[in-house]
Scaffold this motif. Structure first.
Motif, PDB file in Angstrom:
ATOM      1  N   ARG A  44     -22.257 -39.692  -4.522  1.00 32.91           N
ATOM      2  CA  ARG A  44     -22.120 -40.173  -5.900  1.00 32.91           C
ATOM      3  C   ARG A  44     -21.613 -41.609  -5.875  1.00 32.91           C
ATOM      4  N   VAL A  45     -22.015 -42.376  -6.862  1.00 33.31           N
ATOM      5  CA  VAL A  45     -21.523 -43.738  -7.036  1.00 33.31           C
ATOM      6  C   VAL A  45     -20.855 -43.794  -8.406  1.00 33.31           C
ATOM      7  N   GLY A  47     -19.700 -44.564 -12.003  1.00 36.35           N
ATOM      8  CA  GLY A  47     -20.440 -45.066 -13.150  1.00 36.35           C
ATOM      9  C   GLY A  47     -21.886 -44.582 -13.203  1.00 36.35           C
ATOM     10  N   GLY A  48     -22.213 -43.583 -12.387  1.00 37.67           N
ATOM     11  CA  GLY A  48     -23.565 -43.035 -12.413  1.00 37.67           C
ATOM     12  C   GLY A  48     -24.621 -43.954 -11.840  1.00 37.67           C
ATOM     13  N   LEU A  49     -24.217 -44.863 -10.993  1.00 37.92           N
ATOM     14  CA  LEU A  49     -25.156 -45.839 -10.441  1.00 37.92           C
ATOM     15  C   LEU A  49     -25.955 -45.315  -9.254  1.00 37.92           C
ATOM     16  N   GLU A  50     -25.795 -44.013  -8.917  1.00 41.58           N
ATOM     17  CA  GLU A  50     -26.537 -43.496  -7.769  1.00 41.58           C
ATOM     18  C   GLU A  50     -28.050 -43.556  -7.970  1.00 41.58           C
ATOM     19  N   ALA A  51     -28.514 -43.695  -9.217  1.00 40.79           N
ATOM     20  CA  ALA A  51     -29.951 -43.848  -9.478  1.00 40.79           C
ATOM     21  C   ALA A  51     -30.488 -45.131  -8.844  1.00 40.79           C
ATOM     22  N   ASN A  52     -29.588 -46.087  -8.565  1.00 43.64           N
ATOM     23  CA  ASN A  52     -29.997 -47.337  -7.932  1.00 43.64           C
ATOM     24  C   ASN A  52     -30.110 -47.223  -6.412  1.00 43.64           C
ATOM     25  N   LYS A  58     -29.785 -42.104   0.175  1.00 46.35           N
ATOM     26  CA  LYS A  58     -28.859 -41.040  -0.237  1.00 46.35           C
ATOM     27  C   LYS A  58     -28.876 -39.908   0.792  1.00 46.35           C
TER      28      LYS A  58
END
Length: 156
Positions: A44-45, A47-52, A58
């Protein structure tokens, strides 16, 4: 009596405080199998930045963490491998409480031995607790060890 016990570990000194109790259970019970479980939380990153993060990256990060967890369990499990007791190491990726509950159900575990910080009240509600969730939902007995506990066969 207990024959198959699960020892969830997170790599911390607190979690390892259960090890003298595991040894004690193997001496006073009919334990024939110990499973050491290390759960690696999903990447997990903030602020929810794992989509980046690219999916392959991952996966690599999670697999690297799982490899480190396997080496850790090898070190711990090695202390218990002498004798007739089967010792297994399990590494899984997910949420710890869910993985622990699933493992118990799928593998006919008789007892869970795990550590807890021993906090209660507001602090436990705010911090959350894997141990708390396990004791509330487990279908098998849970033996909890806190930092204040004295290992068996040790003078007080």
């Amino acid at each position: 009596m207990y024959t198959k016990i699960l020892i969830p570990l997170d790599g911390s000194e607190l979690a390892e405080s259960v090890l003298p109790y595991v040894k004690w259970f193997t001496e006073v019970s009919k334990v024939n199998e110990i499973a050491f479980l290390r759960v690696v939380e999903p990447f997990r990153v903030a602020g929810g930045l794992e989509a980046n993060v690219l999916p392959d990256e991952k996966d690599r990060i999670e697999n690297d963490a799982a490899g480190i967890a396997r080496k850790y369990l090898d070190k711990i499990a090695g202390r218990f491998e002498a004798g007739k007791i089967k010792v297994s190491r399990v590494v899984d990726i997910g949420k710890p409480a869910g993985i622990i509950k699933d493992y118990v159900t799928r593998n006919d575990v008789d007892l869970i031995i795990m550590a807890t910080h021993g906090v209660s009240g507001i602090k436990r509600m705010v911090l959350g607790s894997v141990a708390d969730e396990i004791i509330r939902t487990s279908q098998v007995p849970v033996f909890l060890v806190t930092p204040r506990d004295r290992p068996p066969d040790q003078p007080g």
